[in-house]
Design an enzyme around this catalytic site. Structure first.
Site, PDB file in Angstrom:
ATOM      1  N   LYS A 214       0.940  -1.064   0.140  1.00  0.00           N
ATOM      2  CA  LYS A 214       0.087  -0.033  -0.089  1.00  0.00           C
ATOM      3  C   LYS A 214       0.909   1.279   0.060  1.00  0.00           C
ATOM      4  O   LYS A 214       0.333   2.310  -0.244  1.00  0.00           O
ATOM      5  CB  LYS A 214      -0.970   0.139   1.273  1.00  0.00           C
ATOM      6  N   GLY A 215       2.080   0.957   0.345  1.00  0.00           N
ATOM      7  CA  GLY A 215       2.868   2.224   0.708  1.00  0.00           C
ATOM      8  C   GLY A 215       3.000   3.274  -0.516  1.00  0.00           C
ATOM      9  O   GLY A 215       3.155   4.411  -0.332  1.00  0.00           O
TER      10      GLY A 215
ATOM     11  N   ASP B 288       3.878   3.398   6.529  1.00  0.00           N
ATOM     12  CA  ASP B 288       3.290   3.333   7.776  1.00  0.00           C
ATOM     13  C   ASP B 288       4.178   2.848   9.115  1.00  0.00           C
ATOM     14  O   ASP B 288       5.166   2.262   8.546  1.00  0.00           O
ATOM     15  CB  ASP B 288       2.037   2.299   7.746  1.00  0.00           C
TER      16      ASP B 288
ATOM     17  N   LYS C 130      17.320   4.318   1.059  1.00  0.00           N
ATOM     18  CA  LYS C 130      18.207   4.124   2.177  1.00  0.00           C
ATOM     19  C   LYS C 130      19.370   3.242   1.763  1.00  0.00           C
ATOM     20  O   LYS C 130      19.572   2.121   2.099  1.00  0.00           O
ATOM     21  CB  LYS C 130      17.539   3.367   3.330  1.00  0.00           C
TER      22      LYS C 130
ATOM     23  N   ASP D  42      14.848  -0.178   1.047  1.00  0.00           N
ATOM     24  CA  ASP D  42      15.901  -0.206   2.301  1.00  0.00           C
ATOM     25  C   ASP D  42      16.985  -1.496   1.910  1.00  0.00           C
ATOM     26  O   ASP D  42      17.885  -1.077   1.388  1.00  0.00           O
ATOM     27  CB  ASP D  42      14.814  -0.865   3.009  1.00  0.00           C
TER      28      ASP D  42
ATOM     29  N   PHE E 210      13.867   4.796  10.629  1.00  0.00           N
ATOM     30  CA  PHE E 210      12.390   4.404  10.230  1.00  0.00           C
ATOM     31  C   PHE E 210      11.628   5.753  10.054  1.00  0.00           C
ATOM     32  O   PHE E 210      11.612   6.353  11.036  1.00  0.00           O
ATOM     33  CB  PHE E 210      11.979   3.495  11.059  1.00  0.00           C
TER      34      PHE E 210
HETATM   35  P1  5GP Z   1      13.376  -3.761   1.450  1.00  0.00           P
HETATM   36  O1  5GP Z   1      12.889  -5.130   0.847  1.00  0.00           O
HETATM   37  O2  5GP Z   1      13.972  -2.891   0.347  1.00  0.00           O
HETATM   38  O3  5GP Z   1      14.259  -3.887   2.823  1.00  0.00           O
HETATM   39  O4  5GP Z   1      12.175  -3.016   2.081  1.00  0.00           O
HETATM   40  C1  5GP Z   1      11.224  -2.509   1.377  1.00  0.00           C
HETATM   41  C2  5GP Z   1       9.900  -2.388   2.122  1.00  0.00           C
HETATM   42  O5  5GP Z   1      10.232  -2.090   3.743  1.00  0.00           O
HETATM   43  C3  5GP Z   1       9.199  -1.066   1.861  1.00  0.00           C
HETATM   44  O6  5GP Z   1       8.506  -1.068   0.714  1.00  0.00           O
HETATM   45  C4  5GP Z   1       8.477  -0.606   3.411  1.00  0.00           C
HETATM   46  O7  5GP Z   1       7.454  -1.206   3.218  1.00  0.00           O
HETATM   47  C5  5GP Z   1       9.585  -1.164   4.433  1.00  0.00           C
HETATM   48  N1  5GP Z   1      10.278  -0.136   4.845  1.00  0.00           N
HETATM   49  C6  5GP Z   1      11.591  -0.164   4.953  1.00  0.00           C
HETATM   50  N2  5GP Z   1      12.076   1.163   5.344  1.00  0.00           N
HETATM   51  C7  5GP Z   1      11.244   1.650   6.078  1.00  0.00           C
HETATM   52  C8  5GP Z   1      10.821   3.015   6.672  1.00  0.00           C
HETATM   53  O8  5GP Z   1      11.698   3.763   7.059  1.00  0.00           O
HETATM   54  N3  5GP Z   1       9.540   3.177   6.969  1.00  0.00           N
HETATM   55  C9  5GP Z   1       8.539   2.455   6.718  1.00  0.00           C
HETATM   56  N4  5GP Z   1       7.227   2.801   6.966  1.00  0.00           N
HETATM   57  N5  5GP Z   1       8.532   1.426   5.853  1.00  0.00           N
HETATM   58  C10 5GP Z   1       9.916   0.902   5.500  1.00  0.00           C
END
Ligand code: 5GP
Length: 175
Positions: free
Chosen positions: A43-44, A159, A131, A103, A152
């Site tokens: 949803k983000g 969310d 990030k 992330d 975060f």
């Molecule tokens: P990745 O697979 O790149 O580690 O993670 C991506 C997902 O992790 C993003 O779509 C999100 O849902 C969540 N995520 C990573 N960092 C953050 C953050 O700082 N805040 C929030 N709300 N979600 C995050």
């Protein structure tokens, strides 16, 4: 209902607007004669996606996918499950995946692999936040709004336990 406790706003509504307009202009230029198909990750990315497509001044179509990454609420485990797939075939189309934040990169690298199998003409990634210091796999977004530190964040679609998506700015969550 308990409110989220925020540390500080790191990106204001005005800054978001400017950055999204910049990304839209860049994407407009790059996709002028292409068959642009924009995929938002629920949803983000829904908030960013709806702003972004209105800044892209070339014809496009949209669809959404929903992915679930297992793990605690502020960490990604790397195990990803697809909850909602696309309605349409993307073969031969110029696909742009729109994500809220990259992330570790695990979610998008999984997604990229599963979309490439469907033979799009091209596949690029646009994320509002990045990030890079947290990366676990090699993944470089083609378009990025703002690079942030390892904190975060919530707001603008992002969310914490489903709360905070409606905030018009991006803020660091109090630990
Ligand atoms: P990745 O697979 O790149 O580690 O993670 C991506 C997902 O992790 C993003 O779509 C999100 O849902 C969540 N995520 C990573 N960092 C953050 C953050 O700082 N805040 C929030 N709300 N979600 C995050």
């Amino acid at each position: 209902m308990k409110e989220l406790e925020l540390e500080r706003i790191i990106i204001t509504q005005e800054e978001i607007h400017k950055r999204v307009a910049g990304l839209g202009a860049q994407i407009t230029e790059d996709y002028k004669d292409k068959d642009l198909f924009v995929i938002g990750i629920l949803k983000g990315a829904s908030v960013f996606m709806s702003d972004l497509i209105r800044e892209i001044k070339t014809p496009l179509e949209i669809d959404f996918m929903s992915l679930k990454s297992y793990g605690a609420s502020t960490k990604t485990s790397g195990v990803v499950r697809m909850l909602r797939d696309l309605d349409q075939d993307i073969s031969g189309r110029d696909v742009l995946v729109v994500e809220d934040i990259v992330d570790t990169g695990l979610t998008l690298s999984y997604l990229k692999e599963s979309l490439l199998v469907r033979k799009p003409a091209s596949l690029k990634i646009c994320t509002f936040l990045d990030k890079p210091s947290r990366r676990k796999v090699e993944l470089e977004p083609d378009y990025c709004g703002v690079v942030i530190d390892d904190v975060f964040v919530v707001g603008y679609g992002l969310d914490y336990n489903e709360k905070g998506r409606e905030l018009p700015y991006i803020a660091e969550l109090k630990q």
